[in-house]
Design a protein around this motif. Structure first.
Motif, short mmCIF file in Angstrom:
data_model
loop_
_atom_site.label_atom_id
_atom_site.label_comp_id
_atom_site.label_asym_id
_atom_site.label_seq_id
_atom_site.Cartn_x
_atom_site.Cartn_y
_atom_site.Cartn_z
N CYS A 91 0.83 -1.21 0.00
CA CYS A 91 0.00 0.00 0.00
C CYS A 91 0.86 1.25 0.00
O CYS A 91 0.55 2.23 -0.69
CB CYS A 91 -0.92 0.02 1.22
SG CYS A 91 -2.26 -1.15 1.11
N THR A 92 1.96 1.22 0.78
CA THR A 92 2.82 2.40 0.80
C THR A 92 3.44 2.63 -0.58
O THR A 92 3.48 3.76 -1.06
CB THR A 92 3.94 2.21 1.85
OG1 THR A 92 3.36 1.79 3.06
CG2 THR A 92 4.69 3.49 2.06
N CYS A 114 2.24 1.77 -3.49
CA CYS A 114 1.23 2.30 -4.41
C CYS A 114 0.90 3.76 -4.08
O CYS A 114 0.76 4.59 -4.97
CB CYS A 114 -0.03 1.46 -4.32
SG CYS A 114 0.24 -0.23 -4.83
N ALA A 143 -5.32 6.38 1.89
CA ALA A 143 -5.29 5.00 1.42
C ALA A 143 -4.56 4.12 2.43
O ALA A 143 -5.02 3.04 2.79
CB ALA A 143 -4.61 4.92 0.06
N VAL A 144 -3.41 4.60 2.91
CA VAL A 144 -2.64 3.81 3.86
C VAL A 144 -3.33 3.78 5.22
O VAL A 144 -3.39 2.74 5.89
CB VAL A 144 -1.20 4.36 3.98
CG1 VAL A 144 -0.40 3.52 4.93
CG2 VAL A 144 -0.55 4.36 2.62
N ALA A 196 -6.38 1.56 5.04
CA ALA A 196 -6.05 0.16 4.78
C ALA A 196 -5.33 -0.48 5.96
O ALA A 196 -5.56 -1.64 6.27
CB ALA A 196 -5.19 0.06 3.53
N GLY A 204 -7.97 -4.13 3.31
CA GLY A 204 -6.83 -3.24 3.09
C GLY A 204 -6.61 -2.99 1.61
O GLY A 204 -6.43 -1.86 1.18
N LEU A 205 -6.67 -4.04 0.83
CA LEU A 205 -6.40 -3.90 -0.61
C LEU A 205 -7.47 -3.05 -1.28
O LEU A 205 -7.17 -2.10 -2.00
CB LEU A 205 -6.33 -5.29 -1.27
CG LEU A 205 -5.14 -6.15 -0.87
CD1 LEU A 205 -5.33 -7.56 -1.37
CD2 LEU A 205 -3.86 -5.55 -1.44
N ALA A 207 -7.64 0.70 -0.03
CA ALA A 207 -6.53 1.50 -0.56
C ALA A 207 -6.78 1.81 -2.03
O ALA A 207 -6.63 2.96 -2.48
CB ALA A 207 -5.21 0.76 -0.38
N LEU A 256 -2.56 -3.63 -6.40
CA LEU A 256 -3.63 -3.82 -5.43
C LEU A 256 -4.74 -4.67 -6.04
O LEU A 256 -5.26 -5.61 -5.43
CB LEU A 256 -4.19 -2.47 -4.97
CG LEU A 256 -3.21 -1.56 -4.24
CD1 LEU A 256 -3.81 -0.18 -4.04
CD2 LEU A 256 -2.85 -2.15 -2.89
#
Lengths: 476, 483
Positions: free
Chosen positions: B82-83, B85, B225-226, B229, B317-318, B321, B438
Motif C-alpha cells: 500500500c505504501t 502504491c 489509502a494507507v 487500509a 486493506g487492498l 486502498a 492492489l
C-alpha cells in the motif's frame, strides 16, 4: 577551646557546595578584571566550570554513604543523584545567558544562580529541619534578586510576587518545623518516625503546615497561582533554572520526609491529602495550559502538572516509586530545558521570544528549530520515543502496583488534556497560512549545544532506562 | 532484520526533508525503492526476522522485540504494498513532504505490526498518529479534523498505555505477543476494557467512530489509502494478538457488547454510505460497515470465522486502498468529489473506470475477489458457532453494500457527462501502475485465500480456551432472557 565535633568526612560531604559557592565569588572577582567585550563569556565559563567541578566531585561520592553533621546532611545515592540533576540544570540555564540580553553584564546573575544552586544542593541531602530551612532560604534568596533583574515592569512584579508569596510559604514551613520540633524535641527527621509522636496533635499540625509549605514551593494546586506570573516576568535563564532546580530541591525534601520521617501507621493519613493535590495538579495544570499565549506561562502550567506526576510516583512509599520519580525528574529536566533553549534561540536582544505568536509559522523560517521544538512538546505530552513516554509508563505501573489506580487514572486524564495545549503550539508552528516574519539572528552556540544534548538524552533515556539503585534508605 | 522495516522508512522519510521542497522525482524514486525493499525483504529472507533487545527489567520485563512471523507477515506485505502504491500515486503540491510522511507512517506501522512486546506495540501505537496529523495540518480542509483525529486516538492510546502498565505489573512481562497464557482475576476485565476502548477507537467501532469520516475525507488520497487500509487494522490486530490469547475470558464476558456494537456499525455504516454525497465519505462509511463485520467475526470465537477475519483484513486493506487512490484520481481530474457533480466519466476514461469497477466490486463482495472469500467465511463461522440472529442481521449490510457501491460506480462512471468540467484524461502509466498491484492482489487472494488462512492455526488454541466459557456465557444470557 571548644573541640570541633565534625570529622573530615563531614566536610568532604559538602565540598561540592563549597566548590559551587566559591565559583560564584570567582565570577564576581573575574568580572572586575575582565575586558568589557568578554566579561559575559568569562562569567559564563567560570560559572559552568565551577558547576562541572562541583558535579564531578559529587559524582565521585556516589557510592559513599555518610551521615554528616550528626544527621544534618546525608550523603548517599539519592542526594548525589539529585545534586547532579540540580547541577546539570544550572549549567543548562547559565548556557542560556549566551542567547539573551547581550548588552548586559551578567556576573551578578551568574553568581546568584550559583549560590541558589548551592542551596538546592544542600536541600538534596538535608535530613534535619535546620539544614532543610537553610538550603531552602539560600535557594530562595538568590531567586528573589534574580527574578527582578530583567529591565521591565513584569520582572519587578515577578520578583515582588515571588518574595511575598514565597516568604509566606517559608513561614508556613518554619511554623510547621517549630511544631514538629515541639512534638519530638529533636530537629532530625529520623526522630519523627517514633510511633509515639503520632498521638501528639502538635505533630499533625506541624506535619500539615510543613507539607503546605512544600506544596507551595512545588507549586501544586491550590498553591500554584504564583508560578505562571513569576515565570513570565523572570529573565529566561532564571525561569529555566527555577522550573527545575527549585522543584528538584523541594522534591528531595518531600521524598525524604515522606519516606523516612513519618511513623508507619500515620503515613497514609498525613500523605494522602498531598497525593490528592498532586492528582488535582495534573488536571488543573494541564487545563491551565490551554489558555496561555506566552510560552513561559505555558511551561509553568506544564510544570505544575509534571510535578504532579513526579509526586504521584512517590505514592505508596515503594523503592521503585522513588527511582521512577528520579527518572521522570531527569526526563522532565531535559525536556523542559530543551524547550527553554529554543525559546532563547527565538529571542532578540530587546525582547524574549517567549510569546507563542513568535512560534507562528516557525517551520517555514527555522525548520530545524520547529522540528526540535515539536520533539520537546511531544516529549512533554508523553509521546514516544521519548523519556516522557517511558516515564509515564513507569509511573503508571508503580501507581497500579502500589494500590493507587486513581492516581494513574488522573495521570491519564491530565495527559489527555495536555495534548491539546502542546499540539496547539505544534500546529501553530506548521501553519501553512502563516505570514513570513523577520528572523531574529541569534548567535548562541551554547544554546544550540544544550538543545542538541537534550534531544539526544531524551531519546537515549527511552531505550536505556537506567534508574539508580542505591537511593534507599533516605534517612539512617 | 525486522528492525530494517522500521528504521529504514523512518530514516528515509527524515532524509527527504533535506531535498528541496519542490522536488518530485527524487523523493518519489526514493520512496518507491524503500517501500519495495520493505516488501521484498520479508519475502526473500525466509525466516521471521526476529530481533530482540532487552529494554526494561523493572517494574516488568520488556524487550524491543520484533518479528514478522504469522499474521504479521501478511500485514507487513500489505503495508509495504500500500505504501508503494500510495507513493507512486502521490501527485500534489508538496509531493516531497507527503512522501516523507508516508514513509514515516510506514515505519511506525511496521513497528506496530511486527512488535512482539506490548510496550513496543504501545510505543508505535502512539507514534503512528503523528504523520497523519501533520498531513491533516498541511493539507486538510477543516481545522477541526486534525484535532478530532489526534485527540480521539491519543485518548485511546493513553488507555492502551494504562492497560499495558497494568498488564505488565500483573503478568510480570510484556514481551509476550505470540505466546499466550490467559490472565484471569479481578483485574482482567479492566485491563481488557483499556485495550478494547483503544482498539475500538482505532478500528473504529460504532460509538467511537465519529473521528473517522471527517479524517478520511480530509486526508489527502495517498495518506488516507494507507491509513484506512492499515491503521484501522491496528485495533483488529490487537484484538487478535493481545485480546484473544491473554484476555480471552474477559473478551467472552463482554462479547455481547461487542457483537451488538459491531452489528450497529455494520448497519449504520451501510445506511449512511447509502445516502452520502461525498465519494470519499461513502467509502469511509463502507469501511465502518466492513470493519464491523470483522469485529463480529472475532467475537464469535469461531475458528472458521477467524480464518475469514484474516482474509478480510487483507482484502479490506487492498480494496479500500485502491478505492481511495482511484477516488483521488477522480478528484484530481475533476476538482470535486461530490457525487452530484461527477458523472459520465466511464466513456472517456475506460481504463480508470475499469480499475474503479474492479475495486468497487471487490468491496461489495463479488465472488472471485478477495472480499467475497472473507465475508463468506466470516458469516458461516458466525452462523456455525450458534449466533443465528447476528449472522442474519449481518447479511443485510452485505446487500446494502451492493447498493451503495453500485450507486458510487453509477454516479461517477455512468450517466450524462457533466458539461462544465472540461479536462478528461485517462489513467496515466504511473497512475495505472499504482493501483494495478492492489487489484491483482485482490484477484489472487480471492482465488487462493488459503495462503492467508494458514496463519489462522496460531489462533486455534486461544479460541479453544475461550469456547467453553463462551458457551456458558451464552447459556447464562439465555436464562436471563427467559426470566
Amino acid at each position: 577551646m571548644i573541640a570541633n565535633p565534625y570529622t573530615q568526612a563531614d566536610w568532604n560531604a559538602v565540598i561540592p557546595l563549597f566548590i559551587v559557592g566559591g565559583a560564584a565569588l570567582i565570577v564576581l572577582l573575574a568580572d572586575l578584571v575582565s575586558p568589557k567585550y568578554a566579561n559575559r563569556y568569562v562569567s559564563m565559563a567560570i560559572g559552568i566550570l565551577g558547576l562541572i567541578g562541583g558535579g564531578v566531585y559529587a559524582g565521585t561520592t556516589y557510592g559513599v554513604s555518610h551521615n554528616a553533621f550528626g544527621g544534618g546532611f546525608i550523603l548517599g545515592g539519592f542526594a548525589v543523584v539529585l545534586q547532579e540533576v540540580i547541577v546539570i540544570s544550572a549549567i543548562f540555564s547559565i548556557a542560556l545567558f549566551g542567547a539573551i540580553g547581550r548588552g548586559d553584564r551578567i556576573a551578578g546573575s551568574v553568581a546568584l544562580m550559583l549560590w541558589s544552586t548551592a542551596g538546592a544542593m544542600l536541600m538534596a541531602g538535608a535530613a534535619n529541619l535546620m539544614t532543610i530551612f537553610l538550603g531552602l532560604e539560600l535557594l530562595s534568596l538568590g531567586l528573589y534578586c534574580l527574578c527582578g533583574l530583567a529591565d521591565r515592569p513584569t520582572s519587578r512584579e515577578s520578583a515582588l510576587k515571588y518574595l511575598i508569596l514565597s516568604s509566606t510559604a517559608s513561614g508556613f514551613l518554619l511554623f510547621g518545623m517549630a511544631l514538629l520540633f515541639g512534638a519530638t524535641g529533636s530537629v532530625t527527621l529520623a526522630a519523627l518516625t517514633t510511633p509515639a509522636v503520632a498521638v501528639n496533635p502538635l505533630y499533625w499540625l506541624g506535619g500539615g503546615l510543613f507539607l503546605v509549605g512544600l506544596a507551595f514551593k512545588l507549586s501544586l494546586v491550590p498553591f500554584h497561582v504564583w508560578s505562571p506570573d513569576v515565570y513570565e516576568g523572570a529573565p529566561l535563564p532564571v525561569t529555566a533554572f527555577m522550573s527545575v532546580v527549585t522543584k528538584a530541591g523541594t522534591l528531595a525534601v518531600f521524598a525524604r520526609f515522606a519516606y523516612a520521617a513519618i511513623p508507619a501507621h500515620a503515613s497514609n493519613a498525613l500523605l494522602i491529602p498531598f497525593f490528592i493535590i498532586a492528582g488535582i495538579s495534573m488536571i488543573a495544570g494541564n487545563l491551565g495550559m490551554l489558555a496561555q499565549t506566552d510560552m513561559k506561562r505555558l511551561l509553568a502550567y506544564s510544570g505544575i502538572a509534571q510535578i504532579g506526576y513526579i509526586v504521584a510516583s512517590l505514592a505508596g512509599g515503594t523503592d521503585q516509586g522513588v527511582r521512577y520519580a528520579i527518572y521522570y525528574l531527569v526526563a522532565y529536566m531535559f525536556m523542559n530545558l530543551g524547550a527553554f533553549a529554543i525559546v532563547a534561540l527565538l529571542s532578540t536582544d530587546k525582547e524574549e521570544g517567549s510569546s507563542i505568536a513568535s512560534f507562528h509559522g516557525l517551520a517555514q523560517r527555522r525548520p530545524v528549530l520547529a522540528a526540535v521544538m515539536t520533539f520537546f512538546l511531544l516529549a512533554l505530552a508523553g509521546f514516544p520515543p521519548t523519556a516522557g513516554f517511558l516515564g509515564k509508563i513507569l509511573i503508571l505501573s508503580t501507581n497500579v502496583s502500589a494500590g493507587f489506580p486513581w492516581l494513574a487514572a488522573l495521570l491519564i486524564a491530565g495527559t489527555a488534556i495536555s495534548l491539546y495545549a502542546y499540539f496547539k503550539v505544534i500546529r501553530l508552528m506548521y501553519d501553512r497560512h502563516a505570514k513570513p516574519q523577520a528572523l531574529p539572528s541569534v548567535q548562541a552556540p551554547l544554546a544550540y549545544v544544550s538543545m542538541a544534548v537534550c534531544v539526544i538524552l531524551v531519546v537515549v533515556m527511552t531505550f536505556y532506562p537506567y534508574t539508580p539503585s542505591n537511593v534507599l534508605p533516605l534517612v539512617k | 532484520m525486522s528492525l530494517v522495516l522500521i528504521v529504514l522508512p523512518i530514516l528515509a522519510g527524515c532524509a527527504l526533508f533535506f531535498v528541496p521542497r519542490s522536488d518530485r522525482t527524487v523523493s518519489r524514486i526514493t520512496g518507491c525503492v524503500v517501500a519495495a525493499i520493505t516488501f521484498f525483504l520479508p519475502l526473500v529472507t525466509g525466516n521471521d526476522g526476529a530481533i530482540s533487545a532487552h529494554w526494561l527489567s523493572r517494574p516488568f520485563t520488556a524487550s524491543l522485540h520484533f518479528a514478522w512471523g504469522g499474521l504479521s507477515f501478511w500485514i507487513v506485505l500489505l503495508l509495504a504494498l500500500c505504501t508503494f502504491c500510495a507513493i507512486l500515486a502521490t501527485n500534489m503540491p508538496q509531493t516531497r513532504t507527503m512522501i516523507a510522511l508516508l514513509l514515516m507512517l510506514e515505519g511506525t506501522m511496521m513497528g506496530l505490526f511486527t512488535a512482539r512486546d506490548i510496550l513496543a506495540f504501545a510505543l508505535f501505537w502512539d507514534l503512528m498518529l503523528i504523520p497523519p496529523f501533520f498531513a491533516l495540518v498541511g493539507w486538510g480542509e477543516h481545522r477541526d479534523t486534525a484535532w478530532r483525529y489526534l485527540i480521539y486516538n491519543f485518548a485511546g492510546g493513553l488507555l492502551l498505555l494504562l492497560a499495558t502498565a497494568a498488564f505488565g505489573v500483573i503478568y510480570g512481562s510484556t514481551d509476550v505477543i505470540g505466546t499466550g497464557h490467559s490472565i484471569a482475576g479481578a483485574w482482567a476485565p479492566w485491563i481488557f476494557a483499556g485495550f478494547a476502548i483503544a482498539f475500538a477507537v482505532k478500528t473504529p467501532l460504532f460509538p467511537f467512530h465519529t473521528w473517522m469520516p471527517a479524517t478520511y475525507s480530509d486526508t489527502p488520497p495517498p495518506m488516507v489509502a494507507v491509513v484506512s487500509a492499515l491503521q484501522s487494522k491496528g485495533g483488529l490486530y490487537g484484538f487478535l494478538v493481545i485480546g484473544l490469547p491473554f484476555l480471552g475470558s474477559a473478551m467472552a464476558q463482554w462479547k455481547w457488547i461487542f457483537i451488538i456494537a459491531s452489528l450497529v456499525s455494520l448497519l449504520y455504516g451501510a445506511y449512511i454510505a447509502l445516502v452520502q454525497t461525498d465519494a470519499k465519505r461513502v467509502v469511509a462509511y463502507s469501511s465502518l460497515s466492513h470493519l464491523g463485520l470483522i469485529v463480529l467475526g472475532i467475537f464469535s470465537f469461531s475458528g472458521v470465522a477467524v480464518q475469514g477475519v484474516l482474509v478480510y483484513i487483507i482484502a479490506h486493506g487492498l480494496f479500500s486502498a485502491a478505492l481511495f487512490l482511484i477516488l483521488g484520481y477522480f478528484e484530481e481530474r475533476e476538482g470535486t468529489r461530490s457525487l452530484a457533480r461527477l458523472g459520465g466519466l466511464g466513456a472517456l476514461n475506460p481504463k480508470l473506470a475499469g480499475a474503479f469497477t474492479i475495486a468497487a466490486l471487490a468491496a461489495l463482495g463479488l465472488p472471485g475477489l478477495a472480499g467475497f472469500a472473507g465475508e463468506l467465511v466470516i458469516l458461516s463461522g458466525v452462523f456455525q458457532s450458534g449466533y443465528f440472529w447476528p449472522a442474519l442481521i449481518a447479511l443485510i449490510p452485505i446487500v446494502l453494500a451492493s447498493a451503495y457501491m453500485l450507486r458510487l460506480l453509477q454516479d461517477i462512471i455512468n450517466g450524462p457527462q457533466v458539461k462544465d468540467i472540461p479536462e478528461r484524461t485517462d489513467l496515466s502509466w504511473v497512475e495505472g501502475l499504482a493501483v494495478a498491484p492492489l487489484l491483482a492482489a485482490l484477484v489472487v487472494l480471492g482465488c487462493y485465500p488459503h495462503a492467508v488462512t494458514a496463519t489462522a492455526a496460531a489462533f486455534t488454541a486461544p479460541l479453544a480456551a475461550v469456547q467453553p466459557q463462551a458457551a456458558g456465557t451464552l447459556a447464562l444470557t439465555k436464562e436471563q432472557h427467559d426470566r
